[in-house]
Design an enzyme around this catalytic site. Sequence first.
Site, PDB file in Angstrom:
ATOM      1  N   HIS A 109       0.737  -1.115  -0.129  1.00 40.57           N
ATOM      2  CA  HIS A 109       0.124  -0.050  -0.685  1.00 40.57           C
ATOM      3  C   HIS A 109       1.206   1.070   0.190  1.00 40.57           C
ATOM      4  CE1 HIS A 109       1.067  -0.585   4.824  1.00 40.57           C
ATOM      5  NE2 HIS A 109       0.515   1.433   4.288  1.00 40.57           N
TER       6      HIS A 109
HETATM    7  C1  UD1 Z   1      -2.310   4.844   5.839  1.00 40.26           C
HETATM    8  C2  UD1 Z   1      -0.501   6.275   6.533  1.00 40.26           C
HETATM    9  C3  UD1 Z   1      -0.587   4.696   6.511  1.00 40.26           C
HETATM   10  C4  UD1 Z   1      -0.805   3.187   6.958  1.00 40.26           C
HETATM   11  C5  UD1 Z   1      -1.529   3.131   6.409  1.00 40.26           C
HETATM   12  C6  UD1 Z   1      -1.555   1.485   6.598  1.00 40.26           C
HETATM   13  C7  UD1 Z   1      -0.474   8.124   6.471  1.00 40.26           C
HETATM   14  C8  UD1 Z   1      -0.016   9.457   5.962  1.00 40.26           C
HETATM   15  N1  UD1 Z   1      -0.463   7.239   5.671  1.00 40.26           N
HETATM   16  O1  UD1 Z   1      -1.955   5.534   4.548  1.00 40.26           O
HETATM   17  O2  UD1 Z   1       1.825   5.114   6.783  1.00 40.26           O
HETATM   18  O3  UD1 Z   1       0.479   2.316   6.321  1.00 40.26           O
HETATM   19  O4  UD1 Z   1      -2.065   4.121   6.593  1.00 40.26           O
HETATM   20  O5  UD1 Z   1      -3.234   1.388   5.955  1.00 40.26           O
HETATM   21  O6  UD1 Z   1      -1.557   8.402   7.412  1.00 40.26           O
HETATM   22  N2  UD1 Z   1      -9.611   4.555   1.514  1.00 40.26           N
HETATM   23  C9  UD1 Z   1     -10.590   4.296   1.886  1.00 40.26           C
HETATM   24  N3  UD1 Z   1     -10.811   3.571   2.635  1.00 40.26           N
HETATM   25  C10 UD1 Z   1     -10.375   3.713   4.008  1.00 40.26           C
HETATM   26  C11 UD1 Z   1      -9.449   4.788   4.104  1.00 40.26           C
HETATM   27  C12 UD1 Z   1      -8.575   4.734   3.032  1.00 40.26           C
HETATM   28  O7  UD1 Z   1     -11.034   3.978   0.888  1.00 40.26           O
HETATM   29  O8  UD1 Z   1     -10.732   2.970   4.984  1.00 40.26           O
HETATM   30  C13 UD1 Z   1      -8.556   5.604   0.264  1.00 40.26           C
HETATM   31  C14 UD1 Z   1      -9.028   6.843   0.146  1.00 40.26           C
HETATM   32  O9  UD1 Z   1      -8.701   6.267  -0.892  1.00 40.26           O
HETATM   33  C15 UD1 Z   1      -7.749   7.275   0.205  1.00 40.26           C
HETATM   34  C16 UD1 Z   1      -6.146   6.056   0.508  1.00 40.26           C
HETATM   35  O10 UD1 Z   1      -7.541   4.916   1.306  1.00 40.26           O
HETATM   36  O11 UD1 Z   1      -7.384   8.394  -0.306  1.00 40.26           O
HETATM   37  C17 UD1 Z   1      -5.314   6.431   0.833  1.00 40.26           C
HETATM   38  O12 UD1 Z   1      -5.623   6.407   2.419  1.00 40.26           O
HETATM   39  P1  UD1 Z   1      -5.355   7.232   3.369  1.00 40.26           P
HETATM   40  O13 UD1 Z   1      -5.589   7.417   5.064  1.00 40.26           O
HETATM   41  O14 UD1 Z   1      -4.525   8.861   3.277  1.00 40.26           O
HETATM   42  O15 UD1 Z   1      -3.421   6.488   3.281  1.00 40.26           O
HETATM   43  P2  UD1 Z   1      -2.882   4.998   3.011  1.00 40.26           P
HETATM   44  O16 UD1 Z   1      -2.645   4.877   2.308  1.00 40.26           O
HETATM   45  O17 UD1 Z   1      -4.121   4.322   3.460  1.00 40.26           O
END
Ligand code: UD1
Length: 368
Positions: free
Chosen positions: A210
Amino acid sequence: MKKIIHVVGARPNFMKAAPVLAEMGNFPDQFESLLVHTGQHYDANMSKVFFDELGLPEPDVYLGVGSDSHARQTARIMIEFEEILQKHRPDLVSVVGDVNSTLACALTAAKLGVPVAHVEAGLRSFDRTMPEEINRILTDHASDFLFTTETSGNENLEKEGISLSKVHFVGNVMIDSLVRLLPVAQRRWEQAWAAIGASSAEDYVLVTLHRPANVDDLETLGEILEALRRIAADHRVVFPVHPRTRSRIQQLGSPDLDGNLLLSTPLGYLDFMALMSRASLILTDSGGIQEETTYLKIPCLTVRPNTERPITITQGTNQLVAANAEALVEKASEALTSRSVQDTEIPALWDGKAAQRIVDVLRQKWPA
Ligand code: UD1
């Protein structure tokens, strides 16, 4: 009585906060705990299932910030969290790990003069292109209690000029959750396979990916998927896909995945632990999985140029591997044929009692 606000936001936070909350609950005359969930992760399979399986209480406050750019997500958490702090006036804010919620809440608390405890302090990849590295450094410098998981953390903090009087080497709270729930997870073997829609297999490679550096660049993601296809020629490959990764795979079109390469939705904590505990090999870019595989003595290939968790390489089962198909296939094949991880060691204080040590430090600071 001391009022403690515990912050969680994203998937890897839940298994770290749960043991600390549970341990504090053993001292109801000393600590009153409030749980704040920022809502950085919000899908049921990224959040709620972890609350249920880890026995976390319902959050007292849910901020519901959701996904956005780094600045907007961090800023929104700070604005909301400032109001929570003004309303509840806690004696301490406890944050875990290195996600945006960790930094946002640590910074907000520090600005209001509220002491901060950082659980999993001091880890450094020395790679500032990782958003988590910025979060780690700034959170540590805003914190008053820095609880480290490995001694490299103490060394890093000392080099950055942080007084060692604030630093406490307590071990790994993520391993606390694993130690507690591994027997429960192992009873779910068949359920775990049902959750990915396949019948159970004895020989399989488990994959998670991820990191933006691996999945946001479609060429890199294409290389990794190519490697998985090739590994799947001889081994079943199980790949529960993070939402960020799923959307990128969709952008690549629908890659011709053969039947031996199984993609599923993200798994809950117990199903994932069940699959991890008996895998032939794990291929990942997660931080926590490097540690969990070290504890479980399962070979782990980490698709990154560096790690902030060096002990998983020097003592554990972890190896770094480049994100290209040739390197991945070669390393995977080596790991799958030699399977020689017997010599690895479980790092010091990864024994299921880290939360107890954290709470001991806080009880010494604030005796009953
Ligand atoms: C985040 C953390 C990362 C961690 C990871 C674990 C930061 C900078 N990054 O990354 O350190 O290893 O979580 O998973 O804090 N999304 C969904 N559903 C959700 C959450 C997210 O669909 O419940 C999708 C959205 O499109 C979103 C993308 O995932 O834009 C990224 O989510 P985000 O929380 O920004 O970062 P992660 O890549 O999950």
